[in-house]
Design a protein around this motif. Structure first.
Motif, PDB file in Angstrom:
ATOM      1  N   ALA A  50      -2.311   1.275  -9.429  1.00 48.74           N
ATOM      2  CA  ALA A  50      -1.945   0.367 -10.524  1.00 48.74           C
ATOM      3  C   ALA A  50      -2.812  -0.877 -10.596  1.00 48.74           C
ATOM      4  CB  ALA A  50      -0.477  -0.056 -10.370  1.00 48.74           C
ATOM      5  N   GLY A  51      -3.727  -1.044  -9.649  1.00 44.84           N
ATOM      6  CA  GLY A  51      -4.546  -2.254  -9.626  1.00 44.84           C
ATOM      7  C   GLY A  51      -5.317  -2.452 -10.917  1.00 44.84           C
ATOM      8  N   PHE A  68       8.743  -0.430 -14.428  1.00 45.88           N
ATOM      9  CA  PHE A  68       7.625   0.151 -13.701  1.00 45.88           C
ATOM     10  C   PHE A  68       7.591  -0.288 -12.244  1.00 45.88           C
ATOM     11  CE2 PHE A  68       6.605  -0.564 -18.116  1.00 45.88           C
ATOM     12  CZ  PHE A  68       6.199   0.695 -18.527  1.00 45.88           C
ATOM     13  N   VAL A  69       7.113   0.618 -11.421  1.00 47.60           N
ATOM     14  CA  VAL A  69       6.704   0.305 -10.055  1.00 47.60           C
ATOM     15  C   VAL A  69       5.225   0.669  -9.963  1.00 47.60           C
ATOM     16  CG1 VAL A  69       6.885   0.941  -7.623  1.00 47.60           C
ATOM     17  CG2 VAL A  69       8.951   0.583  -8.984  1.00 47.60           C
ATOM     18  N   GLY A  70       4.400  -0.305  -9.582  1.00 44.16           N
ATOM     19  CA  GLY A  70       2.972  -0.077  -9.432  1.00 44.16           C
ATOM     20  C   GLY A  70       2.566  -0.202  -7.975  1.00 44.16           C
ATOM     21  N   VAL A  71       1.716   0.718  -7.520  1.00 43.99           N
ATOM     22  CA  VAL A  71       1.268   0.740  -6.126  1.00 43.99           C
ATOM     23  C   VAL A  71      -0.252   0.780  -6.091  1.00 43.99           C
ATOM     24  CG1 VAL A  71       1.376   1.969  -3.931  1.00 43.99           C
ATOM     25  CG2 VAL A  71       3.357   1.997  -5.457  1.00 43.99           C
ATOM     26  N   GLN A  93       7.431  -4.035 -10.722  1.00 40.95           N
ATOM     27  CA  GLN A  93       7.353  -4.352  -9.298  1.00 40.95           C
ATOM     28  C   GLN A  93       6.022  -3.814  -8.780  1.00 40.95           C
ATOM     29  OE1 GLN A  93      10.646  -2.784  -7.074  1.00 40.95           O
ATOM     30  NE2 GLN A  93      12.164  -3.392  -8.610  1.00 40.95           N
ATOM     31  N   LEU A  94       5.253  -4.666  -8.109  1.00 46.48           N
ATOM     32  CA  LEU A  94       3.965  -4.263  -7.574  1.00 46.48           C
ATOM     33  C   LEU A  94       4.033  -4.220  -6.054  1.00 46.48           C
ATOM     34  CD1 LEU A  94       1.579  -6.368  -9.850  1.00 46.48           C
ATOM     35  CD2 LEU A  94       2.140  -3.944 -10.065  1.00 46.48           C
ATOM     36  N   HIS A  95       3.479  -3.160  -5.471  1.00 45.50           N
ATOM     37  CA  HIS A  95       3.496  -2.967  -4.023  1.00 45.50           C
ATOM     38  C   HIS A  95       2.079  -2.720  -3.525  1.00 45.50           C
ATOM     39  CE1 HIS A  95       7.940  -2.458  -3.835  1.00 45.50           C
ATOM     40  NE2 HIS A  95       7.769  -1.941  -5.044  1.00 45.50           N
ATOM     41  N   GLU A  96       1.668  -3.433  -2.495  1.00 46.26           N
ATOM     42  CA  GLU A  96       0.366  -3.198  -1.884  1.00 46.26           C
ATOM     43  C   GLU A  96       0.480  -2.063  -0.873  1.00 46.26           C
ATOM     44  OE1 GLU A  96      -2.994  -5.498   0.842  1.00 46.26           O
ATOM     45  OE2 GLU A  96      -1.365  -6.657  -0.081  1.00 46.26           O
ATOM     46  N   THR A 101       4.163   3.749   0.460  1.00 49.44           N
ATOM     47  CA  THR A 101       4.701   2.406   0.254  1.00 49.44           C
ATOM     48  C   THR A 101       5.683   2.374  -0.913  1.00 49.44           C
ATOM     49  OG1 THR A 101       2.566   1.546   0.999  1.00 49.44           O
ATOM     50  CG2 THR A 101       4.042  -0.024  -0.063  1.00 49.44           C
ATOM     51  N   ALA A 102       5.552   3.324  -1.818  1.00 46.36           N
ATOM     52  CA  ALA A 102       6.389   3.336  -3.020  1.00 46.36           C
ATOM     53  C   ALA A 102       7.844   3.606  -2.663  1.00 46.36           C
ATOM     54  CB  ALA A 102       5.901   4.410  -3.991  1.00 46.36           C
ATOM     55  N   PRO A 103       8.769   2.956  -3.348  1.00 48.50           N
ATOM     56  CA  PRO A 103      10.184   3.254  -3.119  1.00 48.50           C
ATOM     57  C   PRO A 103      10.486   4.705  -3.484  1.00 48.50           C
ATOM     58  CG  PRO A 103       9.895   1.846  -5.044  1.00 48.50           C
ATOM     59  CD  PRO A 103       8.568   1.925  -4.381  1.00 48.50           C
ATOM     60  N   PRO A 104      11.601   5.243  -2.984  1.00 53.87           N
ATOM     61  CA  PRO A 104      11.888   6.667  -3.189  1.00 53.87           C
ATOM     62  C   PRO A 104      12.253   7.037  -4.615  1.00 53.87           C
ATOM     63  CG  PRO A 104      13.700   5.588  -2.027  1.00 53.87           C
ATOM     64  CD  PRO A 104      12.590   4.598  -2.089  1.00 53.87           C
ATOM     65  N   GLY A 105      12.567   6.046  -5.447  1.00 57.08           N
ATOM     66  CA  GLY A 105      12.978   6.377  -6.811  1.00 57.08           C
ATOM     67  C   GLY A 105      14.417   6.865  -6.833  1.00 57.08           C
ATOM     68  N   PRO A 106      14.701   7.955  -7.540  1.00 62.97           N
ATOM     69  CA  PRO A 106      13.750   8.820  -8.229  1.00 62.97           C
ATOM     70  C   PRO A 106      13.323   8.245  -9.578  1.00 62.97           C
ATOM     71  CG  PRO A 106      15.963   9.698  -8.498  1.00 62.97           C
ATOM     72  CD  PRO A 106      16.085   8.498  -7.600  1.00 62.97           C
TER      73      PRO A 106
END
Length: 225
Positions: A50-51, A68-71, A93-96, A101-106
């Motif tokens: 997602a960068g 959105f979740v961006g990794v 939500q952005l995660h490095e 590293t991404a949350p499980p969702g779904p």
């Protein structure tokens, strides 16, 4: 790659895809439409790689109810994504890090654009499987990246076409030649047949090619219902 940790290079990142990826705007539009086929109006979308925030902004502008979740592994690229998104950060939500590293969702859908060609085949399969695990039944995954035949003559021909497009877009010829040398030597690019087979092996069904732009290809596949 060191490019993604160089603040000056990152600041110029947005110029790159438009000049180097044939039909980049269309690719983003088609990805949005493919997501829209399955993702509900208040859906959650996972964006791996997602960068920069270019596709996040496109998706968020198109669908005001999506979250959105961006990794991304690059802190500098995530800073650029925050700047690109502006007020749209409220839905993101952005995660490095990487896929683990991404949350499980779904999640209702996921994308991975211009990213998988950096990942070796064995790790790519694990990445695809991890994406599959984070999706709801019936959810789409949209991917696009470098993918071209790997026989030496075929590989050289497609890389020359990539360079020709870059030069036609205003990239200096010397820079384009250095780029194709780096891709040839450093990127673990697979053939289109191998790429599609990995998606199927990871558990996705209905895998279809939807985009082809010289050395780039894009597929959509679905987690079985």
């Amino acid at each position: 790659m060191s490019f993604f940790s160089d603040p000056d290079a990152v600041a110029r990142y947005a110029e790159g895809p438009v000049r180097l990826v044939p039909g980049f705007d269309g690719l983003q539009r088609m990805t949005t439409l493919l997501l829209r086929e399955r993702v509900p109006a208040t859906g959650n979308v996972l964006v791996l790689g997602a960068g920069g925030g270019l596709e996040l902004k496109r998706f968020a502008d198109a669908e005001p109810g999506w979250r959105f979740v961006g990794v991304d592994p690059s802190a500098e690229m995530l800073k650029l994504a925050e700047a690109t998104l502006g007020p749209l950060n409220a839905r993101t939500q952005l995660h490095e890090g990487y896929i683990d590293t991404a949350p499980p969702g779904p999640f209702d859908g996921a994308t991975c654009l211009l990213t998988l060609h950096f990942i070796p085949a064995e790790q790519r399969l694990q990445t695809l499987k991890a994406l599959w695990l984070r999706l709801l039944p019936g959810a789409p995954l949209v991917v696009a990246h470098h993918s071209f035949p790997q026989a030496p003559d075929d590989k050289a021909r497609w890389l020359k076409r990539y360079a020709a497009f870059a030069v036609d877009s205003g990239v200096p010829a010397a820079d384009a030649e250095r780029a194709i040398a780096a891709i040839s030597e450093k990127l673990p690019v697979l053939s289109p047949e191998a790429d599609q087979a990995l998606m199927t092996e990871a558990g996705f069904e209905g895998v279809e090619l939807f985009y082809a732009g010289f050395s780039f290809k894009g597929w959509v596949g679905y987690k079985p219902r």
